[in-house]
Write a protein that holds these residues in place. Structure first.
Motif, mmCIF file in Angstrom:
data_model
loop_
_atom_site.group_PDB
_atom_site.id
_atom_site.type_symbol
_atom_site.label_atom_id
_atom_site.label_comp_id
_atom_site.label_asym_id
_atom_site.label_seq_id
_atom_site.Cartn_x
_atom_site.Cartn_y
_atom_site.Cartn_z
ATOM 1 N N LYS A 140 31.011 99.789 49.153
ATOM 2 C CA LYS A 140 30.247 98.567 49.372
ATOM 3 C C LYS A 140 31.180 97.365 49.524
ATOM 4 C CE LYS A 140 26.476 95.823 47.682
ATOM 5 N NZ LYS A 140 25.329 95.711 46.845
ATOM 6 N N ASN A 141 30.963 96.600 50.576
ATOM 7 C CA ASN A 141 31.688 95.363 50.895
ATOM 8 C C ASN A 141 33.142 95.586 51.314
ATOM 9 O OD1 ASN A 141 29.380 93.836 50.264
ATOM 10 N ND2 ASN A 141 29.957 93.809 48.107
ATOM 11 N N LEU A 142 33.599 96.818 51.454
ATOM 12 C CA LEU A 142 34.990 97.059 51.836
ATOM 13 C C LEU A 142 35.305 96.497 53.217
ATOM 14 C CD1 LEU A 142 37.771 98.258 51.239
ATOM 15 C CD2 LEU A 142 36.947 100.417 52.237
ATOM 16 N N ALA A 143 34.428 96.721 54.183
ATOM 17 C CA ALA A 143 34.686 96.254 55.546
ATOM 18 C C ALA A 143 34.814 94.733 55.601
ATOM 19 C CB ALA A 143 33.594 96.729 56.493
ATOM 20 N N SER A 144 33.897 94.015 54.972
ATOM 21 C CA SER A 144 33.980 92.553 55.010
ATOM 22 C C SER A 144 35.185 92.056 54.219
ATOM 23 C CB SER A 144 32.683 91.911 54.519
ATOM 24 O OG SER A 144 32.353 92.347 53.236
ATOM 25 N N PHE A 145 35.552 92.751 53.135
ATOM 26 C CA PHE A 145 36.744 92.390 52.360
ATOM 27 C C PHE A 145 38.007 92.549 53.214
ATOM 28 C CE2 PHE A 145 40.321 93.769 49.717
ATOM 29 C CZ PHE A 145 40.444 92.672 48.874
ATOM 30 N N VAL A 146 38.146 93.701 53.861
ATOM 31 C CA VAL A 146 39.325 93.954 54.711
ATOM 32 C C VAL A 146 39.360 92.967 55.878
ATOM 33 C CG1 VAL A 146 40.384 95.631 56.275
ATOM 34 C CG2 VAL A 146 39.518 96.380 54.054
ATOM 35 N N LEU A 147 38.224 92.721 56.484
ATOM 36 C CA LEU A 147 38.157 91.786 57.598
ATOM 37 C C LEU A 147 38.580 90.386 57.168
ATOM 38 C CD1 LEU A 147 37.438 91.383 60.559
ATOM 39 C CD2 LEU A 147 35.062 91.064 59.863
ATOM 40 N N SER A 148 38.124 89.949 56.018
ATOM 41 C CA SER A 148 38.490 88.640 55.492
ATOM 42 C C SER A 148 39.993 88.536 55.246
ATOM 43 C CB SER A 148 37.721 88.368 54.200
ATOM 44 O OG SER A 148 38.138 87.169 53.618
ATOM 45 N N LYS A 149 40.562 89.577 54.633
ATOM 46 C CA LYS A 149 42.014 89.586 54.384
ATOM 47 C C LYS A 149 42.786 89.545 55.700
ATOM 48 C CE LYS A 149 42.050 89.683 49.961
ATOM 49 N NZ LYS A 149 42.423 88.474 49.237
ATOM 50 N N PHE A 150 42.337 90.347 56.672
ATOM 51 C CA PHE A 150 42.983 90.351 57.974
ATOM 52 C C PHE A 150 42.976 88.960 58.601
ATOM 53 C CE2 PHE A 150 41.967 90.058 62.481
ATOM 54 C CZ PHE A 150 43.203 90.392 63.018
ATOM 55 N N LEU A 151 41.808 88.293 58.588
ATOM 56 C CA LEU A 151 41.690 86.979 59.212
ATOM 57 C C LEU A 151 42.644 85.977 58.580
ATOM 58 C CD1 LEU A 151 37.815 86.843 59.582
ATOM 59 C CD2 LEU A 151 39.482 87.025 61.442
ATOM 60 N N ASN A 152 42.775 86.025 57.261
ATOM 61 C CA ASN A 152 43.689 85.108 56.567
ATOM 62 C C ASN A 152 45.145 85.398 56.919
ATOM 63 O OD1 ASN A 152 41.612 83.736 55.295
ATOM 64 N ND2 ASN A 152 41.637 85.094 53.533
ATOM 65 N N ILE A 153 45.530 86.657 56.880
ATOM 66 C CA ILE A 153 46.915 87.033 57.199
ATOM 67 C C ILE A 153 47.225 86.737 58.657
ATOM 68 C CG2 ILE A 153 48.500 88.988 57.437
ATOM 69 C CD1 ILE A 153 47.056 90.191 54.933
ATOM 70 N N TYR A 154 46.298 87.071 59.540
ATOM 71 C CA TYR A 154 46.514 86.829 60.969
ATOM 72 C C TYR A 154 46.746 85.347 61.239
ATOM 73 C CZ TYR A 154 45.935 86.600 65.961
ATOM 74 O OH TYR A 154 46.153 86.351 67.283
ATOM 75 N N HIS A 155 45.938 84.492 60.608
ATOM 76 C CA HIS A 155 46.076 83.060 60.850
ATOM 77 C C HIS A 155 47.388 82.510 60.282
ATOM 78 C CE1 HIS A 155 44.737 79.232 62.200
ATOM 79 N NE2 HIS A 155 44.746 78.703 60.996
ATOM 80 N N GLU A 156 47.851 83.073 59.187
ATOM 81 C CA GLU A 156 49.151 82.650 58.640
ATOM 82 C C GLU A 156 50.279 82.924 59.632
ATOM 83 O OE1 GLU A 156 50.175 81.038 55.797
ATOM 84 O OE2 GLU A 156 48.017 80.635 55.593
ATOM 85 N N GLU A 194 40.852 88.482 70.793
ATOM 86 C CA GLU A 194 39.741 89.410 70.578
ATOM 87 C C GLU A 194 40.125 90.447 69.545
ATOM 88 O OE1 GLU A 194 36.952 92.730 72.833
ATOM 89 O OE2 GLU A 194 38.315 91.505 74.025
ATOM 90 N N LEU A 195 39.241 90.655 68.596
ATOM 91 C CA LEU A 195 39.390 91.726 67.624
ATOM 92 C C LEU A 195 38.630 92.923 68.173
ATOM 93 C CD1 LEU A 195 40.116 92.914 64.839
ATOM 94 C CD2 LEU A 195 37.973 91.926 63.999
ATOM 95 N N SER A 196 39.338 94.023 68.364
ATOM 96 C CA SER A 196 38.661 95.210 68.881
ATOM 97 C C SER A 196 38.979 96.411 68.007
ATOM 98 C CB SER A 196 39.095 95.490 70.326
ATOM 99 O OG SER A 196 40.468 95.770 70.387
ATOM 100 N N ARG A 197 38.077 97.364 68.031
ATOM 101 C CA ARG A 197 38.249 98.632 67.336
ATOM 102 C C ARG A 197 38.406 98.493 65.827
ATOM 103 N NH1 ARG A 197 37.153 99.113 71.978
ATOM 104 N NH2 ARG A 197 37.994 100.599 73.452
ATOM 105 N N PHE A 198 37.625 97.631 65.217
ATOM 106 C CA PHE A 198 37.644 97.522 63.762
ATOM 107 C C PHE A 198 36.699 98.568 63.187
ATOM 108 C CE2 PHE A 198 35.946 95.900 59.757
ATOM 109 C CZ PHE A 198 37.121 95.711 59.065
ATOM 110 N N CYS A 199 37.197 99.392 62.307
ATOM 111 C CA CYS A 199 36.339 100.393 61.671
ATOM 112 C C CYS A 199 36.920 100.791 60.318
ATOM 113 C CB CYS A 199 36.174 101.621 62.560
ATOM 114 S SG CYS A 199 37.681 102.547 62.815
ATOM 115 N N ILE A 200 36.069 101.337 59.508
ATOM 116 C CA ILE A 200 36.464 101.888 58.212
ATOM 117 C C ILE A 200 36.173 103.382 58.271
ATOM 118 C CG2 ILE A 200 36.029 101.888 55.721
ATOM 119 C CD1 ILE A 200 37.281 99.269 56.636
#
Length: 123
Positions: free
Chosen positions: A20-36, A7-13
């Motif tokens: 604009k688009n910072l939250a989705s950009f950071v979230l995308s980077k996190f998902l890629n790094i987390y899966h690695e 579970e991803l909890s407490r995600f905020c900017i």
């Protein structure tokens, strides 16, 4: 399986960094790094609390909407927030009902709105 679902909890900017688009950009980077780091992870779940937002960043990041939670509640006193399970546990130990315990200790029950549930699957 605890290794496959997280579970991803407490995600905020922070409001000072509203770009604009910072939250989705950071979230995308996190998902890629987390899966690695966690190859066994198959799915991540997160909730959008309708008190604050409706999950636009999850929609923009290709998460799958999976329904709504029921309304819930928590307790508060003097600005401190208490999870309902914490109060229930304390009440059980003291052989009281949850509502009796809350009343005896001056806790206020606060109703919450529904939340949207979103899933992100790794392929």
């Amino acid at each position: 399986n605890n290794k496959e679902l997280k579970e991803l909890s407490r995600f905020c900017i922070h409001p000072l960094f509203q770009v604009k688009n910072l939250a989705s950009f950071v979230l995308s980077k996190f998902l890629n790094i987390y899966h690695e780091i966690n190859k066994e992870s198959k799915c991540i779940v997160s909730f959008a609390d309708h008190t604050y937002h409706h999950g636009t960043i999850y929609k923009a990041s290709n998460w799958i909407f999976d329904g709504y939670t029921n309304k819930s509640y928590y307790y508060e006193k003097d600005g401190s927030v208490w999870h309902k399970k914490t109060i229930w546990d304390h009440a059980k130990r003291t052989k009281m009902s949850e509502s009796e315990f809350a009343k005896n200790f001056g806790l206020n029950k606060v109703e919450t709105d529904i939340k949207s549930r979103f899933l992100y699957y790794y392929e």
